[in-house]
Design a protein around this motif. Structure first.
Motif, PDB file in Angstrom:
ATOM      1  N   ASP A   1      -8.463   5.702   4.782  1.00  0.00           N
ATOM      2  CA  ASP A   1      -7.942   4.660   3.895  1.00  0.00           C
ATOM      3  C   ASP A   1      -8.822   4.577   2.660  1.00  0.00           C
ATOM      4  O   ASP A   1     -10.026   4.341   2.754  1.00  0.00           O
ATOM      5  N   ILE A   2      -8.203   4.755   1.499  1.00  0.00           N
ATOM      6  CA  ILE A   2      -8.928   4.727   0.226  1.00  0.00           C
ATOM      7  C   ILE A   2      -8.409   3.553  -0.594  1.00  0.00           C
ATOM      8  O   ILE A   2      -7.203   3.266  -0.602  1.00  0.00           O
ATOM      9  N   GLU A   3      -9.312   2.856  -1.275  1.00  0.00           N
ATOM     10  CA  GLU A   3      -8.915   1.742  -2.137  1.00  0.00           C
ATOM     11  C   GLU A   3      -9.538   1.934  -3.514  1.00  0.00           C
ATOM     12  O   GLU A   3     -10.721   2.232  -3.639  1.00  0.00           O
ATOM     13  N   GLU A   4      -8.706   1.768  -4.544  1.00  0.00           N
ATOM     14  CA  GLU A   4      -9.175   1.913  -5.920  1.00  0.00           C
ATOM     15  C   GLU A   4      -8.501   0.846  -6.782  1.00  0.00           C
ATOM     16  O   GLU A   4      -7.271   0.806  -6.889  1.00  0.00           O
ATOM     17  N   LYS A   5      -9.298  -0.032  -7.356  1.00  0.00           N
ATOM     18  CA  LYS A   5      -8.801  -1.117  -8.226  1.00  0.00           C
ATOM     19  C   LYS A   5      -7.713  -1.939  -7.550  1.00  0.00           C
ATOM     20  O   LYS A   5      -6.694  -2.290  -8.148  1.00  0.00           O
ATOM     21  N   GLY A   6      -7.925  -2.241  -6.274  1.00  0.00           N
ATOM     22  CA  GLY A   6      -6.993  -3.086  -5.532  1.00  0.00           C
ATOM     23  C   GLY A   6      -5.802  -2.359  -4.960  1.00  0.00           C
ATOM     24  O   GLY A   6      -4.992  -2.956  -4.237  1.00  0.00           O
ATOM     25  N   VAL A   7      -5.643  -1.066  -5.259  1.00  0.00           N
ATOM     26  CA  VAL A   7      -4.519  -0.273  -4.735  1.00  0.00           C
ATOM     27  C   VAL A   7      -4.994   0.515  -3.527  1.00  0.00           C
ATOM     28  O   VAL A   7      -5.980   1.251  -3.606  1.00  0.00           O
ATOM     29  N   LYS A   8      -4.288   0.358  -2.399  1.00  0.00           N
ATOM     30  CA  LYS A   8      -4.673   1.012  -1.150  1.00  0.00           C
ATOM     31  C   LYS A   8      -3.828   2.257  -0.916  1.00  0.00           C
ATOM     32  O   LYS A   8      -2.610   2.232  -1.097  1.00  0.00           O
ATOM     33  N   LEU A   9      -4.490   3.325  -0.515  1.00  0.00           N
ATOM     34  CA  LEU A   9      -3.804   4.578  -0.208  1.00  0.00           C
ATOM     35  C   LEU A   9      -4.235   5.060   1.167  1.00  0.00           C
ATOM     36  O   LEU A   9      -5.424   5.226   1.434  1.00  0.00           O
TER      37      LEU A   9
ATOM     38  N   GLY B   1       0.818  -1.205   0.000  1.00  0.00           N
ATOM     39  CA  GLY B   1       0.000   0.000   0.000  1.00  0.00           C
ATOM     40  C   GLY B   1       0.858   1.263   0.000  1.00  0.00           C
ATOM     41  O   GLY B   1       2.082   1.203   0.160  1.00  0.00           O
ATOM     42  N   PHE B   2       0.211   2.402  -0.162  1.00  0.00           N
ATOM     43  CA  PHE B   2       0.918   3.678  -0.264  1.00  0.00           C
ATOM     44  C   PHE B   2       0.385   4.648   0.789  1.00  0.00           C
ATOM     45  O   PHE B   2      -0.733   4.490   1.282  1.00  0.00           O
ATOM     46  N   ASP B   3       1.195   5.638   1.118  1.00  0.00           N
ATOM     47  CA  ASP B   3       0.740   6.679   2.044  1.00  0.00           C
ATOM     48  C   ASP B   3       1.110   8.040   1.469  1.00  0.00           C
ATOM     49  O   ASP B   3       2.106   8.190   0.767  1.00  0.00           O
ATOM     50  N   PHE B   4       0.280   9.020   1.751  1.00  0.00           N
ATOM     51  CA  PHE B   4       0.504  10.374   1.240  1.00  0.00           C
ATOM     52  C   PHE B   4      -0.082  11.358   2.234  1.00  0.00           C
ATOM     53  O   PHE B   4      -1.213  11.197   2.695  1.00  0.00           O
ATOM     54  N   THR B   5       0.716  12.361   2.592  1.00  0.00           N
ATOM     55  CA  THR B   5       0.275  13.389   3.543  1.00  0.00           C
ATOM     56  C   THR B   5       0.190  14.725   2.830  1.00  0.00           C
ATOM     57  O   THR B   5       1.185  15.206   2.277  1.00  0.00           O
ATOM     58  N   LEU B   6      -0.999  15.296   2.853  1.00  0.00           N
ATOM     59  CA  LEU B   6      -1.264  16.556   2.162  1.00  0.00           C
ATOM     60  C   LEU B   6      -1.683  17.611   3.173  1.00  0.00           C
ATOM     61  O   LEU B   6      -2.583  17.389   3.981  1.00  0.00           O
ATOM     62  N   MET B   7      -1.016  18.761   3.148  1.00  0.00           N
ATOM     63  CA  MET B   7      -1.378  19.871   4.020  1.00  0.00           C
ATOM     64  C   MET B   7      -2.121  20.927   3.212  1.00  0.00           C
ATOM     65  O   MET B   7      -1.758  21.213   2.070  1.00  0.00           O
ATOM     66  N   VAL B   8      -3.181  21.487   3.793  1.00  0.00           N
ATOM     67  CA  VAL B   8      -3.907  22.589   3.159  1.00  0.00           C
ATOM     68  C   VAL B   8      -3.822  23.799   4.085  1.00  0.00           C
ATOM     69  O   VAL B   8      -4.037  23.690   5.286  1.00  0.00           O
ATOM     70  N   ALA B   9      -3.482  24.948   3.511  1.00  0.00           N
ATOM     71  CA  ALA B   9      -3.309  26.165   4.307  1.00  0.00           C
ATOM     72  C   ALA B   9      -3.930  27.344   3.581  1.00  0.00           C
ATOM     73  O   ALA B   9      -3.927  27.413   2.352  1.00  0.00           O
ATOM     74  N   GLY B  10      -4.441  28.251   4.354  1.00  0.00           N
ATOM     75  CA  GLY B  10      -5.102  29.435   3.815  1.00  0.00           C
ATOM     76  C   GLY B  10      -6.163  29.891   4.803  1.00  0.00           C
ATOM     77  O   GLY B  10      -6.582  29.126   5.667  1.00  0.00           O
ATOM     78  N   GLU B  11      -6.603  31.128   4.667  1.00  0.00           N
ATOM     79  CA  GLU B  11      -7.577  31.644   5.618  1.00  0.00           C
ATOM     80  C   GLU B  11      -8.938  30.971   5.437  1.00  0.00           C
ATOM     81  O   GLU B  11      -9.207  30.347   4.394  1.00  0.00           O
ATOM     82  N   SER B  12      -9.789  31.084   6.418  1.00  0.00           N
ATOM     83  CA  SER B  12     -11.099  30.426   6.407  1.00  0.00           C
ATOM     84  C   SER B  12     -11.979  30.965   5.287  1.00  0.00           C
ATOM     85  O   SER B  12     -11.890  32.144   4.919  1.00  0.00           O
ATOM     86  N   GLY B  13     -12.836  30.077   4.764  1.00  0.00           N
ATOM     87  CA  GLY B  13     -13.802  30.487   3.759  1.00  0.00           C
ATOM     88  C   GLY B  13     -13.326  30.406   2.330  1.00  0.00           C
ATOM     89  O   GLY B  13     -14.034  30.832   1.415  1.00  0.00           O
ATOM     90  N   LEU B  14     -12.126  29.854   2.086  1.00  0.00           N
ATOM     91  CA  LEU B  14     -11.605  29.767   0.720  1.00  0.00           C
ATOM     92  C   LEU B  14     -11.884  28.412   0.066  1.00  0.00           C
ATOM     93  O   LEU B  14     -11.420  28.168  -1.049  1.00  0.00           O
TER      94      LEU B  14
END
Length: 367
Positions: A92-100, A40-53
């Protein structure tokens, strides 16, 4: 005479020769593929910005999931005293047998206060903390099952109103540019006309170059890539910073059900390339450059942090004549029964070998 004509004989041993000359390491990519899919795979995504965007809405649109079911929205009075927080959601997301294993790091409160002096400090501290934890785990005893929580990409949302980058935008991206891959986005692009979006993109690109801000750079295409991929890569590079729209609502347009936003004057389709760059962002982030984002994090940003830690340790060792780690050392876990048994066996083996050596030396002296 046809009888005198000699026809070439078919070599029946050719397949056997090919089989003998075939070693088998050409199947290594298949082995790596099977092992990666199984792990399986792992990915860390950060989102930043003021509220309401529209940060949460965009993330939900990208990964077709709802990560903020129980979110509580603060009113204006509560935001005055609110400080920048770091919240983490893992799914945990799975698509066509690939786990993320997807981890979204949100920064509620960023840019919302009256005084935003060093409001990016909690964000940089969090990124450094993940590097520190990975460095600890990598230097520890159990290196087989290291959890990688390092931030691989930061989507920074720039407001669509205004005439370019604000001081807080410049300082935030410059504070993070050496720690994480920064991808700037123009939020809520449906507020602008196509001409306004084009002008704003040109202005942002000029200001990013002017202030020396290092954002994520797309790698150059290899010469053996097909023309379709080269064209796609060219379009992605020309589209930055991406102008995006997010929506979790399904509406009907031209007899089809699509995700979009319904306005009195018409429908904005999220996945229509002529309306916004959502599809291009998703292509870059998930389908074409996710592994490159992880490689740059591991081989670039983390290696710089690791080299700095080792240099600090070496300097302290030379100055104090003893090794002092610049990071807190976690206490060792108590050994289990099997480990204690192995240690005891090794100790007994060392004692027995020492006794046999003593007896051998005594026999040699007698002789």
């Amino acid at each position: 005479d046809l009888k005198d004509i000699k026809y070439p004989q078919r070599d029946t041993k050719q397949p056997e020769r090919d089989e003998k000359e075939y070693v088998g390491f050409a199947t290594l990519p298949n082995q790596v593929h099977r092992k990666s899919v199984k792990k399986g795979f792992d990915f860390t995504l950060m989102v930043a910005g003021e509220s309401g965007l529209g940060k949460s809405t965009l993330v939900n649109s990208l990964f077709l999931t709802d990560l903020h079911k129980d979110r509580k929205l603060l009113n204006a009075e509560e935001r005055i005293s609110q400080t920048v927080e770091i919240t983490k959601h893992t799914v945990d997301i799975e698509e066509k047998g690939v786990k993320l294993k997807l981890t979204i790091v949100d920064t509620p409160g960023f840019g919302d206060a009256v005084n935003n002096t060093e409001c990016w400090r909690p964000v940089t501290d969090y990124i450094n903390l993940q590097f520190e934890q990975y460095f600890r785990d990598e230097s520890g005893l159990n290196r087989k099952n290291i959890q990688d929580n390092r931030v691989h990409c930061c989507l920074y949302f720039i407001p669509p109103f205004g005439h370019g980058l604000r001081p807080v935008d410049i300082e935030f991206m410059k504070a993070l540019q050496d720690k994480v891959n920064v991808v700037p986005l123009i939020a809520k692009a449906d507020c602008l006309t196509p001409t306004e979006i084009k002008k704003l993109k040109e202005r942002l690109r000029e200001e990013i170059d002017k202030y020396g801000i290092k954002i994520y750079q797309f790698p150059d295409c290899d010469s053996d890539e097909d023309e379709e991929f080269k064209q796609q890569d060219k379009e992605l590079k020309e589209s930055t910073p991406f102008a995006v729209i997010g929506s979790n609502t399904v509406v009907e347009a031209r007899g089809q059900r699509v995700r979009g936003r319904l306005y009195p004057w018409g429908i904005v389709e999220v996945e229509n390339p002529s309306h916004c760059d959502f599809v291009k962002l998703r292509t870059m982030l998930i389908r074409t450059h996710m592994h490159d984002l992880k490689d740059i994090t591991s081989d670039g940003h983390y290696e710089n942090y690791r080299a700095q830690c080792i240099q600090t340790m070496t300097s302290k060792m030379n100055a104090d004549k003893r090794v002092e780690s610049p990071i807190p050392i976690l206490p060792l876990s108590t050994p289990d029964v099997e480990t204690e048994k192995l240690i005891k066996m090794k100790d007994e083996e060392i004692v027995n070998n020492a006794q046999q050596q003593v007896l051998h030396n005594q026999d040699a002296d007698v002789n």
